[in-house]
Design a protein around this motif. Sequence first.
Motif, short mmCIF file in Angstrom:
data_model
loop_
_atom_site.label_atom_id
_atom_site.label_comp_id
_atom_site.label_asym_id
_atom_site.label_seq_id
_atom_site.Cartn_x
_atom_site.Cartn_y
_atom_site.Cartn_z
N PRO A 149 52.86 24.98 41.80
CA PRO A 149 53.49 26.30 41.85
C PRO A 149 52.53 27.44 41.48
O PRO A 149 52.66 28.56 42.00
N ALA A 150 51.58 27.16 40.58
CA ALA A 150 50.63 28.19 40.20
C ALA A 150 49.79 28.65 41.39
O ALA A 150 49.40 29.84 41.47
N MET A 151 49.51 27.74 42.33
CA MET A 151 48.74 28.11 43.50
C MET A 151 49.53 29.06 44.40
O MET A 151 48.98 30.01 44.96
N VAL A 152 50.83 28.79 44.53
CA VAL A 152 51.69 29.68 45.31
C VAL A 152 51.77 31.05 44.64
O VAL A 152 51.67 32.09 45.28
N LYS A 153 51.93 31.03 43.32
CA LYS A 153 51.98 32.29 42.55
C LYS A 153 50.70 33.09 42.73
O LYS A 153 50.73 34.30 43.01
N ASP A 154 49.55 32.41 42.60
CA ASP A 154 48.27 33.11 42.70
C ASP A 154 48.02 33.67 44.10
O ASP A 154 47.33 34.68 44.27
N SER A 155 48.58 33.01 45.11
CA SER A 155 48.38 33.48 46.48
C SER A 155 49.09 34.80 46.74
O SER A 155 48.75 35.52 47.70
N VAL A 156 50.07 35.12 45.90
CA VAL A 156 50.81 36.37 46.04
C VAL A 156 50.22 37.46 45.16
O VAL A 156 50.44 38.65 45.38
N THR A 157 49.46 37.06 44.16
CA THR A 157 49.01 37.98 43.11
C THR A 157 47.64 38.58 43.45
O THR A 157 46.63 37.87 43.45
N THR A 158 47.63 39.87 43.71
CA THR A 158 46.37 40.56 44.00
C THR A 158 45.95 41.39 42.80
O THR A 158 46.79 41.84 42.01
N PRO A 159 44.65 41.59 42.61
CA PRO A 159 44.16 42.37 41.46
C PRO A 159 44.76 43.77 41.41
O PRO A 159 44.76 44.51 42.40
N GLY A 160 45.29 44.12 40.25
CA GLY A 160 45.84 45.45 40.05
C GLY A 160 47.12 45.73 40.79
O GLY A 160 47.57 46.89 40.87
N GLY A 161 47.75 44.69 41.36
CA GLY A 161 48.95 44.89 42.17
C GLY A 161 50.26 44.83 41.39
O GLY A 161 50.28 44.64 40.17
N CYS A 162 51.34 44.96 42.13
CA CYS A 162 52.67 44.97 41.49
C CYS A 162 53.06 43.58 40.99
O CYS A 162 53.80 43.45 40.01
N THR A 163 52.58 42.52 41.65
CA THR A 163 52.97 41.16 41.25
C THR A 163 52.43 40.83 39.86
O THR A 163 53.16 40.32 39.01
N ILE A 164 51.14 41.13 39.61
CA ILE A 164 50.58 40.82 38.30
C ILE A 164 51.24 41.67 37.22
O ILE A 164 51.43 41.21 36.07
N ALA A 165 51.63 42.88 37.55
CA ALA A 165 52.33 43.72 36.58
C ALA A 165 53.67 43.09 36.20
O ALA A 165 54.05 43.05 35.02
N GLY A 166 54.38 42.58 37.20
CA GLY A 166 55.65 41.92 36.92
C GLY A 166 55.46 40.62 36.16
O GLY A 166 56.25 40.30 35.26
N LEU A 167 54.43 39.85 36.51
CA LEU A 167 54.18 38.58 35.83
C LEU A 167 53.88 38.80 34.35
O LEU A 167 54.34 38.03 33.50
N LEU A 168 53.12 39.84 34.02
CA LEU A 168 52.81 40.12 32.62
C LEU A 168 54.08 40.49 31.84
O LEU A 168 54.23 40.12 30.68
N THR A 169 54.99 41.19 32.50
CA THR A 169 56.26 41.51 31.86
C THR A 169 57.06 40.24 31.57
O THR A 169 57.67 40.10 30.51
N MET A 170 57.03 39.29 32.52
CA MET A 170 57.71 38.01 32.31
C MET A 170 57.08 37.26 31.14
O MET A 170 57.79 36.68 30.31
N GLU A 171 55.76 37.28 31.06
CA GLU A 171 55.09 36.60 29.96
C GLU A 171 55.42 37.25 28.62
O GLU A 171 55.57 36.57 27.60
N ASP A 172 55.56 38.58 28.61
CA ASP A 172 55.95 39.27 27.37
C ASP A 172 57.30 38.79 26.88
O ASP A 172 57.56 38.72 25.68
N GLY A 173 58.18 38.43 27.84
CA GLY A 173 59.51 37.95 27.48
C GLY A 173 59.57 36.45 27.20
O GLY A 173 60.66 35.90 27.02
#
Length: 303
Positions: A250-274
Amino acid sequence: MASTSRNSTTTTATTNATTMPAISKIAIVGCGTMGKAILTGLLESGLLAERNVAVTACVTSDESAAALRAQYGTGIQVFCGSNVAACREAQVVILCTKPQVAQSVLVEEDGMHEALEGKLLISLLAGVRIAQLQTWVPASTHVIRAMPNTPCRIREGMTVLSCRATVPSELRSFASTIFATLGRCRFLDEKHMDPVTALSGSGPAFACVVLESLADGGVMMGLPRDVAIELAAQALVGAARLVLATGNHPAMVKDSVTTPGGCTIAGLLTMEDGKIRSTLARTIQEASTVASTLGNRQDAGKK
């Protein structure tokens, strides 16, 4: 696509002296939510018609019996308060009652012991071990534990089966064929059944909490509720199918969507905060712990 697999530690079965008759009827005892999911999946798969196998649904109230007859019509036979009669006619019995009442059904109902002689009993009872089940049925009864989930109703389920090595291979194969028509199916050692119950059996409920939360976020940002639910649901379905189809982590699928400085990584960090990872992992841990106690609640109340 449905698939079946066998855990490498599962040993090859040897056939018992008891000869299993040709399978012409299946009895589903306790036709509640899970029982109806299996019943619907079996009927829609065409397996029963293909093999000329009839199915009987057993319930305890006239209201439930009427509802089943209205839903399935002449496609099934409905028994109300007659578990023994239904099991006597069947060669395969799928037990879908609550764990708390299973012993009374198998042990205390007059004639049930004889009705199960030489039959295949597939138990869906969460937390009830094969060894425990064997003490409630005749020695000639072949027991297989199964843990399906409710998406079996639309043939997108996951079922894990477990049995002793003494169960004949043809019966294991028949059980696998039944549940493979309802989605994916595999055999595992019984020691895994409590976490299977938590992850696969209860998993659809946990997934729906995630789905609802994602949809709520969409609504907060202005999407109509129905659109938000559709987008969230399809995102989860698509991601899950991508993992299964490719075999990628699953991490590979996640990383394939996550671009540097994009909205996906911003959302993922919010999930990690929670602490979403540990919260979901602990959810499975707690559910598994509770699943391990269900077999001991024969006289207790609601699950």
